[in-house]
Structures are given as C-alpha cells and as structure tokens.
Design a protein around this motif. Sequence first.
Motif, PDB file in Angstrom:
ATOM      1  N   PHE A 119      -1.919  14.240 -14.905  1.00 47.56           N
ATOM      2  CA  PHE A 119      -0.837  13.336 -15.325  1.00 47.56           C
ATOM      3  C   PHE A 119      -1.145  12.753 -16.700  1.00 47.56           C
ATOM      4  O   PHE A 119      -0.281  12.646 -17.565  1.00 47.56           O
ATOM      5  N   LEU A 134      12.448  -0.920 -18.114  1.00 47.82           N
ATOM      6  CA  LEU A 134      13.663  -1.107 -17.318  1.00 47.82           C
ATOM      7  C   LEU A 134      14.630  -2.007 -18.060  1.00 47.82           C
ATOM      8  O   LEU A 134      15.839  -1.763 -18.076  1.00 47.82           O
ATOM      9  N   ILE A 156      -7.881   3.189  -0.757  1.00 46.18           N
ATOM     10  CA  ILE A 156      -7.198   3.674   0.441  1.00 46.18           C
ATOM     11  C   ILE A 156      -8.044   4.736   1.143  1.00 46.18           C
ATOM     12  O   ILE A 156      -8.193   4.725   2.367  1.00 46.18           O
ATOM     13  N   ALA A 177       2.862  -3.926 -15.309  1.00 41.65           N
ATOM     14  CA  ALA A 177       4.008  -4.799 -15.061  1.00 41.65           C
ATOM     15  C   ALA A 177       4.777  -5.019 -16.363  1.00 41.65           C
ATOM     16  O   ALA A 177       5.996  -4.878 -16.414  1.00 41.65           O
ATOM     17  N   ILE A 225       3.385  14.620 -23.904  1.00 42.50           N
ATOM     18  CA  ILE A 225       4.763  14.155 -24.085  1.00 42.50           C
ATOM     19  C   ILE A 225       4.831  13.206 -25.278  1.00 42.50           C
ATOM     20  O   ILE A 225       5.663  13.354 -26.176  1.00 42.50           O
ATOM     21  N   LEU A 254      12.456   3.740  -7.748  1.00 43.33           N
ATOM     22  CA  LEU A 254      12.585   2.423  -8.375  1.00 43.33           C
ATOM     23  C   LEU A 254      12.372   1.315  -7.349  1.00 43.33           C
ATOM     24  O   LEU A 254      11.793   0.266  -7.662  1.00 43.33           O
ATOM     25  N   MET A 313      -6.139   4.517  -5.046  1.00 45.01           N
ATOM     26  CA  MET A 313      -6.248   5.628  -4.097  1.00 45.01           C
ATOM     27  C   MET A 313      -7.668   5.710  -3.540  1.00 45.01           C
ATOM     28  O   MET A 313      -7.868   6.078  -2.385  1.00 45.01           O
ATOM     29  N   ARG A 369       0.837  -1.201   0.000  1.00 47.29           N
ATOM     30  CA  ARG A 369       0.000   0.000   0.000  1.00 47.29           C
ATOM     31  C   ARG A 369       0.874   1.254   0.000  1.00 47.29           C
ATOM     32  O   ARG A 369       0.643   2.176  -0.790  1.00 47.29           O
ATOM     33  N   LEU A 412       8.487  10.972 -12.678  1.00 50.16           N
ATOM     34  CA  LEU A 412       8.760  10.193 -13.883  1.00 50.16           C
ATOM     35  C   LEU A 412       8.363  10.961 -15.142  1.00 50.16           C
ATOM     36  O   LEU A 412       9.109  11.000 -16.123  1.00 50.16           O
ATOM     37  N   LEU A 413       7.180  11.597 -15.114  1.00 53.96           N
ATOM     38  CA  LEU A 413       6.729  12.346 -16.286  1.00 53.96           C
ATOM     39  C   LEU A 413       7.642  13.530 -16.553  1.00 53.96           C
ATOM     40  O   LEU A 413       7.955  13.844 -17.702  1.00 53.96           O
ATOM     41  N   PHE A 414       8.098  14.179 -15.485  1.00 52.91           N
ATOM     42  CA  PHE A 414       9.004  15.311 -15.663  1.00 52.91           C
ATOM     43  C   PHE A 414      10.287  14.861 -16.360  1.00 52.91           C
ATOM     44  O   PHE A 414      10.745  15.490 -17.324  1.00 52.91           O
ATOM     45  N   VAL A 436       1.206   4.325  -2.915  1.00 52.35           N
ATOM     46  CA  VAL A 436       1.022   5.769  -2.732  1.00 52.35           C
ATOM     47  C   VAL A 436       2.275   6.530  -3.188  1.00 52.35           C
ATOM     48  O   VAL A 436       2.174   7.577  -3.846  1.00 52.35           O
ATOM     49  N   LEU A 474       8.740   0.971  -6.940  1.00 50.88           N
ATOM     50  CA  LEU A 474       8.193   0.296  -8.125  1.00 50.88           C
ATOM     51  C   LEU A 474       8.470  -1.201  -8.075  1.00 50.88           C
ATOM     52  O   LEU A 474       7.573  -2.023  -8.286  1.00 50.88           O
ATOM     53  N   PHE A 517       2.193   6.789  -6.871  1.00 47.19           N
ATOM     54  CA  PHE A 517       1.211   7.764  -7.340  1.00 47.19           C
ATOM     55  C   PHE A 517       1.834   9.164  -7.339  1.00 47.19           C
ATOM     56  O   PHE A 517       1.709   9.915  -8.314  1.00 47.19           O
ATOM     57  N   ILE A 518       2.537   9.487  -6.257  1.00 49.37           N
ATOM     58  CA  ILE A 518       3.201  10.796  -6.188  1.00 49.37           C
ATOM     59  C   ILE A 518       4.368  10.833  -7.182  1.00 49.37           C
ATOM     60  O   ILE A 518       4.632  11.847  -7.826  1.00 49.37           O
ATOM     61  N   ALA A 538      -4.394   3.711 -10.556  1.00 46.76           N
ATOM     62  CA  ALA A 538      -4.143   4.627  -9.440  1.00 46.76           C
ATOM     63  C   ALA A 538      -5.467   5.154  -8.879  1.00 46.76           C
ATOM     64  O   ALA A 538      -5.608   5.328  -7.674  1.00 46.76           O
ATOM     65  N   MET A 576      -4.546  12.818 -11.256  1.00 48.15           N
ATOM     66  CA  MET A 576      -4.384  11.747 -12.225  1.00 48.15           C
ATOM     67  C   MET A 576      -4.760  12.224 -13.628  1.00 48.15           C
ATOM     68  O   MET A 576      -4.109  11.876 -14.612  1.00 48.15           O
ATOM     69  N   ILE A 581       4.674   9.554 -10.054  1.00 46.13           N
ATOM     70  CA  ILE A 581       4.338   9.708 -11.477  1.00 46.13           C
ATOM     71  C   ILE A 581       4.791  11.087 -11.952  1.00 46.13           C
ATOM     72  O   ILE A 581       5.289  11.239 -13.069  1.00 46.13           O
ATOM     73  N   ALA A 582       4.629  12.098 -11.092  1.00 44.55           N
ATOM     74  CA  ALA A 582       5.018  13.462 -11.466  1.00 44.55           C
ATOM     75  C   ALA A 582       6.507  13.521 -11.804  1.00 44.55           C
ATOM     76  O   ALA A 582       6.907  14.123 -12.811  1.00 44.55           O
ATOM     77  N   HIS A 611       6.482  -2.890  -5.274  1.00 42.26           N
ATOM     78  CA  HIS A 611       5.059  -2.933  -5.632  1.00 42.26           C
ATOM     79  C   HIS A 611       4.816  -3.956  -6.739  1.00 42.26           C
ATOM     80  O   HIS A 611       3.807  -4.667  -6.738  1.00 42.26           O
ATOM     81  N   LEU A 612       5.756  -4.032  -7.660  1.00 41.13           N
ATOM     82  CA  LEU A 612       5.646  -4.966  -8.776  1.00 41.13           C
ATOM     83  C   LEU A 612       5.729  -6.412  -8.295  1.00 41.13           C
ATOM     84  O   LEU A 612       4.880  -7.246  -8.630  1.00 41.13           O
ATOM     85  N   TRP A 651      -0.742  15.388 -19.429  1.00 41.96           N
ATOM     86  CA  TRP A 651       0.689  15.649 -19.560  1.00 41.96           C
ATOM     87  C   TRP A 651       1.361  14.511 -20.345  1.00 41.96           C
ATOM     88  O   TRP A 651       2.120  14.737 -21.291  1.00 41.96           O
ATOM     89  N   GLY A 652       1.034  13.277 -19.985  1.00 37.84           N
ATOM     90  CA  GLY A 652       1.608  12.121 -20.672  1.00 37.84           C
ATOM     91  C   GLY A 652       1.272  12.110 -22.154  1.00 37.84           C
ATOM     92  O   GLY A 652       2.133  11.836 -23.000  1.00 37.84           O
TER      93      GLY A 652
END
Lengths: 150, 122
Positions: free
Chosen positions: B111, B34, B79, B27, B118, A100, B76, A53, A66-68, A57, A103, A60-61, B72, B108, A63-64, A106-107, B114-115
């Motif tokens: 995001f 990666l 949660i 996944a 890109i 990572l 979320m 869990r 990674l996208l940047f 979370v 990730l 989720f945060i 997500a 979300m 993602i910003a 979680h994976l 934005w994605g």
Amino acid sequence: MGGGRYTVLFPTTLLCVPGPSSVKEAVKSQRPVNLDLRTIKLPITAYTSILHRVSGVILFIGIAVLLFALDTSLASEEGFARVKMYLSSPLVKLIVWGLLSALLYHLVAGVRHLIMDTGHGETLEGGKQGSKIVLIVSAVLILLTGVWVW
Amino acid sequence: MVTNVTNFSRSGLFDWMAQRVSAVVLAAYFIFLLGYLVVHPGLNYAQWAGFFSGNLMRIFSLLALVAVSVHAWVGMWTISTDYLTPMALGKYATVVRFLFQAACGIAMFAFFVWGVQILWGI
Ligand code: HEM
Ligand code: HEM
C-alpha cells in the motif's frame, strides 16, 4: 461391565469412572456457570470498543479500495470520469458508504480514545456516557454521509 | 520490561505513542479531505489533480501515508496478539501469528509503495 454387583450396592461408585479429575471437580463444583454467550448482556462500552476494532480492520482492507480510486481518478481525465461512473452504481455507492461509515465511526471513537487517554471521562459513568455520545455522533455523521453519497 | 521482537519498536509504550500520534495525523488528513470533497460538489479532473499536486498537499499526503503504515501495523499487530494465542490455536499459535503479521506487513508495505507511486505520478 464387570462391576454391576458393586453399583447396585453402592450407587455412588458410578461416579468413580477413571477419567480426568477435572471432570469430577466440575461436577462437584457449586459455582454457577453460564457458558451461553447469547444470554450474556454486554455493556454499551463493550459494543463501542469492539466496533472500533472491527472498523479498524475494515479500514485496513479498505485502503486498497481507496488507493485504487485515488490512483484511477488522478491518472487521467478518462480515469476521473471512470471513477465518477463507478460511483453512480448503487453497489459501489453502498461499498463507499460502508467504508466511510467505518472511517467516521473509527474516527469519532478514536478521538474519544485520545480524550480518554488524557484522563477525561474514565469513570464508569463517564465511560457509558462517552460511549453513548460516540454512538449518537457517529450515527448522525453516517446518516448524513448516506445522504451525501446518494 | 516486557520486550517483544515482532512489535513495531520493541517497546509497548513507544508503539502506544506512535499509534496516537499517527491517529492525530490521520484524523486531520481525513477531515481535511472529506471537507474538501463536501465543499466542492461538481469537482472536475483539473481541480482534483491540481489539489493533489500542490507541494503542501503532497507533503500532507505522504505524511498520512507514513502515519497509516505505522498505525495499521501497530493496530493489526495488537489484534493478532489478542486473538492468535496458544489458548486459541494451541502449539501452532506462534507460526500462525507470525504468518498473519507477515501478511499484514507485506500488504501495508505494498500500500505504501503504491501510494508513493500515485503521489509521484501526478
Ligand atoms: C465481552 C466483553 C468484552 C469485549 C467485547 C471486549 C473488547 C475489547 C476490545 C475490542 C479491546 C481493544 C480495543 C480498545 O482498547 O478499545 C479491549 C481491550 C481490553 N479489554 Fe476488553 N472486552 C471485553 C471484556 C473484557 C473483560 C471482562 C476484561 C477484564 C477483566 C477486559 C479487559 C481489557 C483490557 C485490559 C484491554 C486493554 C485496554 C487497552 O489497551 O486500552 N475486557 N477489549
Ligand atoms: C485508514 C485509516 C485507519 C486505519 C486502517 C486504522 C486502523 C486501526 C486498527 C487496526 C486499530 C487497532 C484496533 C484495536 O486494537 O482494537 C486502530 C486503533 C486505533 N485507531 Fe485507527 N485506523 C485508521 C484511522 C484512525 C483515525 C483517523 C483515528 C482518529 C483519531 C484513529 C484512532 C485510533 C486509536 C486512538 C486507536 C487505538 C485504540 C486502542 O488503543 O485500542 N485511527 N486503528
């Protein structure tokens, strides 16, 4: 307090102060109560579950972030060089490694979740064993990733 | 059947399935990404941009973007309904939970847009 006379004669009346009846019930109850969470030992399965869990979370945060990185590195030659430069800083390396790690954990735990959803490893023993495997596999992957990032 | 107006599909079973299907897509995507990075140590810009601008990779990336949005949101949402309850927050729970879910949804959605920008920019 006007009731002194009576409390001397009948000490038990001390308990009869007006108040919520639940207080009296709690006092009378013979159940053992342990409210100190620090002394309650969690089973390994609780750790792998809550980590899944928490890592969700964080992702989720994340993602910003990674996208940047994706945006900047794909935008231009200079942007690509800039991301490479950012990645040479120890602080950024630490953040990337942390992301990572979330990730990978979680994976790995997520794949186990999917395996369990198909009905495998759902016994108590299987659950503990699966949790151990998840922790070991993700720890190895996280260490390897650390080596890779540095 | 228990229904709820704020979850993804008004059906817990569908949400559950959507989270699993999206998990498999994510996944596959992250292992692929990666793996690519691990086998290309001295990557340069041309290779990197070429990798993401291929048609198949564009589709895969967009699919992952949709998957992560669904995944997500359901995650979320779960949660928020576990912790932001009347037991924890009293009578304001519904308002707090709704605001939290709205914030997650807006983040979300941002995001996602934005994605897309890109992926379409390259
Ligand atoms: C303090 C120890 C506990 C921790 C840290 C914990 C943590 C969690 C977490 C993080 C989840 C959601 C993630 C997942 O499904 O993998 C979960 C789900 C759940 N927990 Fe716990 N939990 C604890 C104790 C309990 C207890 C004592 C019960 C029941 C008596 C319980 C019943 C459940 C149920 C029914 C679910 C939903 C399962 C699912 O949707 O897959 N948990 N728990
Ligand atoms: C950036 C990508 C990802 C994000 C932001 C993310 C986020 C989350 C969140 C917030 C949850 C809810 C956790 C909970 O209820 O305890 C969740 C659950 C889950 N995730 Fe992910 N996740 C991502 C990638 C993945 C991947 C790659 C997998 C691989 C299998 C995966 C598998 C799962 C599964 C199976 C669940 C359901 C757990 C349950 O029912 O309790 N996720 N995810």
